[in-house]
Write an enzyme that holds these catalytic residues in place. Structure first.
Site: not given
Length: 230
Positions: A83, A96, A98, A105
């Site tokens: 990722d 994370k 964005g 995730e």
């Protein structure tokens, strides 16, 4: 910039071995890993690969690439997830979200034996929050109370919009982009956010990434949580 992202994604994809369950990340860097996996499958260098997608966008891309997907209930343990990240500190902790897929995730990351992050060197930061607002995913019900809570913790809060319309995650939730500035204690902040009803996810990934591939002018550097590697 695209060539740097491609180099990082492909270097990380080299860790994928036959028979693995692979988490496919979301975003412009992680997609290069997915494309490389698909190319190796078509060429016969990989076989028996199944995947879990971290977003609907990644799911659509995987189907187009011909990568077989497991059910969304994640029926098997994930061997490796590749990722991207918006910001990475020297401890390999991350911001994370964005792309808006932070909740899925994190679910996939926590279900993985190995979380591998791919970035270009512009994403490196001396302290999380220096360059990037922290995405916080909230239920629509009571969201203004969550905004006030985040403000009480020192954040400037902006509900995420796209083309003047409130952004919705794959789960139908809102994102409050919360600019704290450099975060002194990400672990403590993560705990406070995790304890708040109505906050269903946030973009602090603490102690989750084991590997980082960083692409820069001098090539791709592989850093492991326990130390750097060539």
């Amino acid at each position: 910039m695209t060539s740097l992202k491609q180099r990082a994604g492909e270097a990380a994809a080299a860790l994928v071995e036959p028979g693995m369950v692979v988490g496919l990340g979301t975003g412009s860097t992680a997609i290069f890993a997915a494309r490389n996996i698909a190319e190796r499958l078509r060429a016969g260098g990989l076989r028996d690969i199944v995947a879990i997608a971290t977003s609907r966008a990644t799911e659509a891309a995987a189907r187009e690439l011909g990568i077989f997907l497991l059910a969304d209930d994640i029926p098997r343990e994930i061997d490796i997830t590749i990722d991207g990240a918006d910001e990475v500190d020297p401890s390999l902790d991350l911001i994370k979200g964005g792309g808006g897929a932070l909740l899925r995730e994190k679910i996939v990351a926590q279900a993985s034996r190995r979380e591998v992050i791919v970035v270009d060197e512009s994403k490196l930061s001396p302290r999380l929050g220096t360059h990037w607002a922290l995405p916080v995913e909230v239920l629509e019900f009571g969201w203004r109370s969550q905004a006030r809570f985040l403000q009480s913790l020192g954040a400037a809060v902006i509900p995420r919009e796209v083309d003047g319309v409130l952004f919705r995650t794959d789960q139908g939730n809102m994102i409050l982009d919360s600019r704290f500035g450099p975060i002194t204690d990400p672990t403590a902040l993560s705990a406070k956010l995790g304890a708040r009803a109505g906050i269903v996810g946030h973009g602090l990934f603490i102690g989750i990434a084991q590997d980082l591939f960083v692409a820069g002018a001098d090539g791709v550097r592989h850093v492991r949580r326990e130390g750097p590697s060539a």
